[in-house]
Write a protein that holds these residues in place. Structure first.
Motif, PDB file in Angstrom:
ATOM      1  N   PHE A 183     -11.081 -27.948   5.505  1.00 18.10           N
ATOM      2  CA  PHE A 183     -11.645 -28.967   4.630  1.00 18.10           C
ATOM      3  C   PHE A 183     -11.259 -30.363   5.106  1.00 18.10           C
ATOM      4  O   PHE A 183     -10.083 -30.724   5.121  1.00 18.10           O
ATOM      5  N   ASP A 184     -12.270 -31.152   5.440  1.00 18.13           N
ATOM      6  CA  ASP A 184     -12.033 -32.512   5.912  1.00 18.13           C
ATOM      7  C   ASP A 184     -11.471 -33.408   4.822  1.00 18.13           C
ATOM      8  O   ASP A 184     -10.756 -34.378   5.116  1.00 18.13           O
ATOM      9  N   PHE A 185     -11.803 -33.135   3.550  1.00 20.71           N
ATOM     10  CA  PHE A 185     -11.364 -34.033   2.497  1.00 20.71           C
ATOM     11  C   PHE A 185      -9.839 -34.112   2.406  1.00 20.71           C
ATOM     12  O   PHE A 185      -9.296 -35.129   1.961  1.00 20.71           O
ATOM     13  N   VAL A 186      -9.152 -33.053   2.836  1.00 18.56           N
ATOM     14  CA  VAL A 186      -7.691 -33.087   2.823  1.00 18.56           C
ATOM     15  C   VAL A 186      -7.192 -34.100   3.855  1.00 18.56           C
ATOM     16  O   VAL A 186      -6.348 -34.960   3.557  1.00 18.56           O
ATOM     17  N   LYS A 187      -7.724 -34.002   5.057  1.00 16.41           N
ATOM     18  CA  LYS A 187      -7.312 -34.934   6.125  1.00 16.41           C
ATOM     19  C   LYS A 187      -7.703 -36.374   5.786  1.00 16.41           C
ATOM     20  O   LYS A 187      -7.012 -37.322   6.167  1.00 16.41           O
TER      21      LYS A 187
END
Length: 337
Positions: A183-187
């Motif tokens: 999940f990109d939203f974490v990064k």
């Protein structure tokens, strides 16, 4: 008549697939008096016919004519294995076969999409199907599923006990029980006003003061950690193929948050969206920014209303009632209708 149910063994301790199947079997055997058929997860591509036949005979040794078998699908062996297993059961006279479709690998992974016709053929051998949603049934029908007796699961259960002295509070935090590598939203998390708790090991290269990585937690610890954290539980997907599947499937993660007693964040395509909205169990958001904004501006009054509603609704999930209802209804459809 005896009702049997398959049960998965041999996967990793942290495997959600095995945890979910074992929970269903525990409910079925302890509360509905089903008889378990244990299936071991293994890899033997060229298993000889006589060996696999002996294996099947051992698994179904207690089966008698006229019984009902609930097959939790998939076995996570090959689809060819699953086909042979249901064919072996069908040798007995007047056997009623229920397939509890808990996951569909061709819809989960784009690389497996080509196998969908094999899975449809497998489902067509059942007398009754237990499916996550009506959307899923309609999708399978379009792709070759015959008209079937169907029971809709709606939601996963999550058998658990909570600490009643830990009361979830309206903290400006979003909890996410998932693999952050996917999940990109974490990064890319940028909010300073709404914190993110990720229930996994730390993500390499991410050193964000607004993110807390808790590490993997065993279920009793996780449930009460979520209660203590308060805030909201996020059910999310960014990968398009998986997102399509989530529009039809039941999320175990969703039930985990409800069992813990915290409100949900789901998108508007979630199969049980209407239930979540009508029973005030959470909020709808179609982007992470929208979710963050709604959490940041959530009033204590509205949060406590959702928390209290979940406190009542979660009794169904913690008590295994979705599973019991689905299994009992499936047996009646197989034997009575």
């Amino acid at each position: 008549m005896t009702v049997h149910i398959t049960d998965l063994n041999g996967m990793a301790y942290v495997s959600v697939a095995q945890i979910a199947q074992n929970m269903v079997t525990k409910i079925a055997t302890n509360e509905l008096n089903f008889d378990p058929f244990t299936i071991y997860f293994y890899a033997w591509k060229d298993e000889p016919v006589d060996v696999i036949s002996a294996r099947f005979d051992g698994i179904i040794a207690a089966l008698q004519d006229g019984d009902t078998v609930v097959i939790q699908s998939p076995s996570w062996n090959t689809i060819e294995w699953d086909q042979k297993f249901i064919d072996r059961i069908s040798i007995y006279r007047n056997i009623k076969k229920v397939i509890f479709v808990e996951d569909i690998p061709p819809l989960m992974f784009e690389s497996n999409e080509y196998m969908l016709p094999q899975y449809i053929d497998y489902y067509n051998k059942a007398d009754v199907l237990i499916l996550a949603s009506r959307k899923l049934y309609d999708y399978l029908r379009v792709h070759g599923l015959k008209q079937k007796k169907v029971v809709i699961q709606h939601m996963w259960d999550h058998i658990s006990q909570v600490n009643p002295y830990i009361i979830p509070k309206n903290k400006k935090v979003i909890n996410f029980a998932g693999d952050p590598k996917k999940f990109d939203f974490v990064k890319d998390w940028s909010s300073e006003n709404v914190k993110l708790n990720v229930y996994s090991e730390p993500l390499e290269g991410v050193n964000n003061p607004n993110i807390t990585f808790t590490g993997w937690q065993d279920d009793p610890v996780l449930i009460n950690s979520l209660r203590k954290a308060g805030g909201f539980g996020l059910v999310w997907s960014e990968e398009p193929y998986w997102s399509k599947y989530m529009k039809m499937n039941a999320s175990y993660k969703l039930s985990t948050y409800l069992a813990a007693g915290i409100p949900l964040i789901v998108n508007s395509d979630t199969p049980e969206k209407d239930t979540i909205v009508n029973k005030k169990l959470g909020i709808i958001a179609d982007s992470i920014d929208e979710a963050v904004d709604k959490v940041e501006h959530m009033s204590d009054m509205r949060y406590n209303e959702m928390k209290d509603n979940i406190g009542e609704f979660a009794k169904l999930i913690r008590g295994g009632y979705f599973t019991k209802r689905a299994l009992i209804e499936a047996v009646f459809k197989a034997q009575y209708e």
